[in-house]
Write a protein that holds these residues in place. Structure first.
Motif, short mmCIF file in Angstrom:
data_model
loop_
_atom_site.label_atom_id
_atom_site.label_comp_id
_atom_site.label_asym_id
_atom_site.label_seq_id
_atom_site.Cartn_x
_atom_site.Cartn_y
_atom_site.Cartn_z
N GLU A 63 33.48 48.92 38.89
CA GLU A 63 33.99 47.98 38.37
C GLU A 63 35.65 48.27 38.46
OE1 GLU A 63 31.53 46.21 36.43
OE2 GLU A 63 29.67 47.25 36.54
N SER A 64 36.07 48.48 38.34
CA SER A 64 37.89 48.33 38.23
C SER A 64 37.47 46.99 39.61
CB SER A 64 38.27 49.90 38.63
OG SER A 64 37.85 50.29 40.09
N ASP A 65 36.93 47.60 40.71
CA ASP A 65 36.97 46.65 41.56
C ASP A 65 36.70 44.80 40.71
OD1 ASP A 65 37.53 48.58 43.27
OD2 ASP A 65 35.60 49.25 44.18
N ARG A 66 35.29 45.46 40.31
CA ARG A 66 34.66 44.13 40.25
C ARG A 66 36.41 43.65 39.51
NH1 ARG A 66 28.72 42.51 37.98
NH2 ARG A 66 29.42 44.31 36.16
N LYS A 67 36.69 43.73 38.63
CA LYS A 67 37.44 43.53 37.38
C LYS A 67 38.99 42.67 38.16
CE LYS A 67 40.19 44.42 33.69
NZ LYS A 67 41.98 43.86 34.00
N ILE A 68 38.87 43.34 39.14
CA ILE A 68 40.63 43.17 40.31
C ILE A 68 39.49 41.78 40.18
CG2 ILE A 68 41.12 43.26 42.49
CD1 ILE A 68 41.42 46.43 41.33
N PHE A 69 38.44 41.35 41.44
CA PHE A 69 38.38 40.30 42.58
C PHE A 69 38.35 39.42 40.77
CE2 PHE A 69 34.64 37.21 42.59
CZ PHE A 69 34.73 36.64 43.35
N PHE A 70 37.45 39.81 39.82
CA PHE A 70 37.81 38.54 38.34
C PHE A 70 38.66 37.64 38.17
CE2 PHE A 70 33.32 40.18 37.05
CZ PHE A 70 32.53 38.89 38.05
N ASP A 71 39.49 39.27 38.11
CA ASP A 71 40.81 38.26 37.88
C ASP A 71 41.43 38.06 38.76
OD1 ASP A 71 40.21 39.62 34.97
OD2 ASP A 71 41.84 41.70 35.72
N SER A 72 41.80 37.99 39.51
CA SER A 72 41.74 37.30 40.82
C SER A 72 41.86 35.86 40.86
CB SER A 72 42.35 38.15 42.14
OG SER A 72 42.78 37.84 43.43
N PHE A 73 40.59 35.82 40.82
CA PHE A 73 39.96 34.88 41.97
C PHE A 73 40.49 33.66 40.45
CE2 PHE A 73 37.10 31.74 42.06
CZ PHE A 73 36.93 31.62 42.87
N LYS A 95 26.76 47.25 26.70
CA LYS A 95 28.68 48.18 26.57
C LYS A 95 28.95 46.67 27.99
CE LYS A 95 27.72 51.79 30.22
NZ LYS A 95 27.91 53.82 29.77
N PRO A 96 30.07 46.66 26.99
CA PRO A 96 30.71 45.94 28.29
C PRO A 96 31.32 46.68 29.76
CG PRO A 96 32.34 46.55 26.65
CD PRO A 96 31.41 47.53 26.60
N THR A 97 31.34 45.87 31.23
CA THR A 97 31.68 46.09 32.34
C THR A 97 33.84 46.80 31.90
OG1 THR A 97 32.07 44.35 33.14
CG2 THR A 97 29.65 46.09 33.12
N ALA A 98 34.65 46.94 32.93
CA ALA A 98 35.38 46.82 32.90
C ALA A 98 36.13 45.87 33.01
CB ALA A 98 36.09 47.63 34.27
N TYR A 99 35.18 45.07 33.36
CA TYR A 99 36.96 43.62 33.54
C TYR A 99 36.18 43.27 31.46
CZ TYR A 99 36.98 38.22 33.47
OH TYR A 99 36.84 36.74 32.63
N ALA A 100 34.81 43.32 31.33
CA ALA A 100 34.64 42.30 29.83
C ALA A 100 35.35 43.29 28.75
CB ALA A 100 32.93 42.36 29.95
N SER A 101 35.32 44.87 28.69
CA SER A 101 35.73 45.57 28.02
C SER A 101 37.46 45.49 27.89
CB SER A 101 35.90 47.00 28.35
OG SER A 101 35.60 47.31 29.78
N VAL A 109 30.17 32.91 39.61
CA VAL A 109 31.56 33.06 40.16
C VAL A 109 30.48 34.74 40.58
CG1 VAL A 109 34.11 34.46 40.12
CG2 VAL A 109 33.45 31.61 39.51
N GLY A 110 30.43 35.44 41.01
CA GLY A 110 30.36 36.63 40.85
C GLY A 110 30.49 37.78 41.86
N TYR A 111 30.07 38.95 41.76
CA TYR A 111 30.38 40.69 42.66
C TYR A 111 29.04 40.53 42.91
CZ TYR A 111 33.15 44.13 44.62
OH TYR A 111 33.95 44.84 45.63
N LYS A 112 28.78 40.76 43.91
CA LYS A 112 27.12 41.87 44.38
C LYS A 112 27.54 43.21 43.77
CE LYS A 112 25.29 40.44 47.68
NZ LYS A 112 24.20 40.45 48.91
N ASN A 113 26.83 43.30 43.16
CA ASN A 113 26.73 44.63 42.71
C ASN A 113 25.65 45.53 43.50
OD1 ASN A 113 27.24 47.28 41.59
ND2 ASN A 113 26.92 46.57 39.68
N ASN A 114 25.60 46.30 44.81
CA ASN A 114 24.11 46.68 45.20
C ASN A 114 23.34 47.56 43.94
OD1 ASN A 114 23.92 44.44 47.16
ND2 ASN A 114 24.63 45.79 48.51
N ASN A 115 22.59 47.73 44.40
CA ASN A 115 22.00 49.10 43.43
C ASN A 115 23.14 49.91 42.50
OD1 ASN A 115 19.29 50.59 43.24
ND2 ASN A 115 20.39 52.48 44.55
#
Length: 346
Positions: free
Chosen positions: A281-291, A336-342, A270-276
Motif C-alpha cells: 500500500e505504501s507503493d500505491r500511495k507513492i504513485f498517487f501522491d506523485s501523479f 478500513k482505509p488504505t495507506a493513501y486514504a488513511s 487513475v489507478g494502481y493495479k493490485n494483482n491478487n
C-alpha cells in the motif's frame, strides 16, 4: 437540483468489455511505433484542479452495502468534490437500472456539494450497423437519459474507451493506421448521436469522451471528423506510467496530452493495479501522491478521479477486486482505509 459544479470548464462506461485500464498493455510498448515524444511542459499551478473518485454506487454489494450518505461523507473527508459512476439504462425510457440506489445518492450529493458524473454505457452499439443506425441508436440512448436526468447532471461521460473495440493488435494508438477505420466510423456515429441527444435535452451540459494509454489518434480522429464534445477524459494506471517512461520517454502524460489537444483534460481514471491484493500500500500511495502532484502543475488538467473508492472482492478476479482506496476486512460490514486514504482520513 442541478448543480453548477465549476464556474469554468472543468471536467472529468465501462462498456461491455474490460477497460483498457485493467488490461496488460505492456506488449504494446515492445513495438517500434512509438509516438513523437516532444512535449510542452508547464510549471504553473492550477487553482481549478479538483479531485474525485470512481465508484459503483448502483451495484455491486461492496457499494450497495454502504449507504449513499456514508459514501458521500467519505468523499468529503477525503477532500473530493466529484463522484464518477457507471450507468446502464433501459432502452424504453432512459431510466437507470437500480434507480432506487440513485435517489438517495442524488440527495446526499446535493446536500454535500458533491458533483455526480455519470458514465453512460454505449448500449446497443453494434459494428454491423450502418452509420445512420449507429447515430440513431446512440441518440436514443442518450436523449432518453438526458431527458429524464437533466436536472441532476452537468457532465456526461459517453462511451468509455470505445477505441479498445477497434484498435489493431500490438499498436500504440498514436496513428490512424492503428485502428479498424470501418469500426471507428460506426463508433464515431454512435458517439455523435449520444452527444447530440444529450445536448438536445440538456443544452448547457458538457460531454466527455475518454481513451487510455497512448490512444491519441482516436481522439484526434473524432475531433477531425467534427464531433463537438467538450472534455477529453483519460485513463491512466501505474503500469502505463512506467511503460510510457521506459519505452517512449514520456515522463508526464498530462503534458504529452496538452501538447496535442486544446480541450480541457480530465483523468477519468487513475489507478494502481493490485494483482491478487499483493501490492504494498505504501507503493500505491507513492504513485498517487506523485501523479497528483505532477498533474496539478498543469493548468490544462482540470481534475482527476481515483479508481476506485471500495475494493470489490465479490468479483473474485485477480485484477478487478483490489483497486479500492478503502478495503473490506469484514465483507461487507467493516472497512478500513488504505495507506493513501488513511493519510487523509486519520
Amino acid at each position: 437540483m442541478k448543480k453548477n459544479f465549476f464556474s469554468i470548464l472543468f471536467a472529468g462506461a465501462l462498456f461491455t468489455l474490460a477497460s483498457c485500464s485493467k488490461q496488460d498493455l505492456l506488449e504494446e510498448t515492445k513495438t517500434n511505433e512509438g509516438p513523437n515524444t516532444t512535449m510542452a511542459t508547464s510549471t504553473t499551478s492550477s487553482s481549478t484542479f479538483s479531485l474525485g473518485v470512481n465508484g459503483h454506487p448502483l451495484g455491486p454489494l461492496s457499494y450497495t452495502s454502504v449507504p449513499a450518505k456514508e459514501q458521500i461523507a467519505l468523499l468529503k473527508k477525503l477532500g473530493m468534490t466529484s463522484y464518477r459512476f457507471d450507468v446502464s439504462t433501459k432502452l424504453s425510457n432512459g431510466e437507470m437500472h437500480a434507480e432506487n440506489y440513485f435517489i438517495p445518492l442524488k440527495k446526499a450529493a446535493a446536500e454535500a456539494g458533491v458533483t455526480l458524473v455519470p458514465m453512460l454505457y454505449a448500449r446497443g452499439l453494434d459494428f454491423n450497423m450502418k452509420m445512420s443506425e449507429a447515430y440513431n441508436q446512440g441518440r436514443l440512448v442518450a436523449e432518453l437519459f438526458a431527458q429524464r436526468y437533466k436536472n441532476d447532471f452537468d457532465y456526461y461521460n459517453i462511451g468509455n474507451e470505445l477505441e479498445n473495440l477497434f484498435i489493431l493488435p500490438l499498436k500504440s494508438g498514436t496513428s490512424t493506421s492503428h485502428y479498424d477505420l470501418k469500426k471507428f466510423n460506426i463508433a464515431l456515429h454512435f458517439l455523435w448521436g449520444m452527444n447530440d441527444g444529450i445536448k438536445a435535452k440538456d443544452p448547457t451540459a458538457k460531454t466527455i469522451i475518454n481513451a487510455c494509454w497512448l490512444h491519441t489518434a482516436y481522439i484526434k480522429m473524432l475531433e477531425n471528423k467534427g464531433l463537438k464534445f467538450d472534455i477529453i477524459g483519460w485513463q491512466w494506471y501505474d503500469y502505463m506510467e512506467r511503460s510510457a517512461k521506459s519505452n517512449y520517454g514520456i515522463s508526464d502524460i498530462s503534458t504529452y496530452l496538452t501538447s496535442r489537444f486544446s480541450k480541457p483534460i480530465w483523468f477519468t481514471e487513475v489507478g494502481y493495479k493490485n494483482n491478487n491484493n499483493s501490492t504494498k500500500e505504501s507503493d500505491r500511495k507513492i504513485f498517487f501522491d506523485s501523479f497528483m502532484a505532477k498533474i496539478r502543475k498543469n493548468p490544462r488538467v482540470k481534475g482527476a478521479f481515483i479508481y476506485e473508492l471500495f475494493d470489490e472482492p465479490e468479483k473474485n478476479h485477480i485484477h478487478e477486486s483490489y483497486y479500492g482506496i478503502i478495503k473490506w476486512y469484514t465483507p461487507y460490514s467493516q472497512y478500513k482505509p488504505t495507506a493513501y486514504a488513511s493519510a487523509i482520513l486519520n
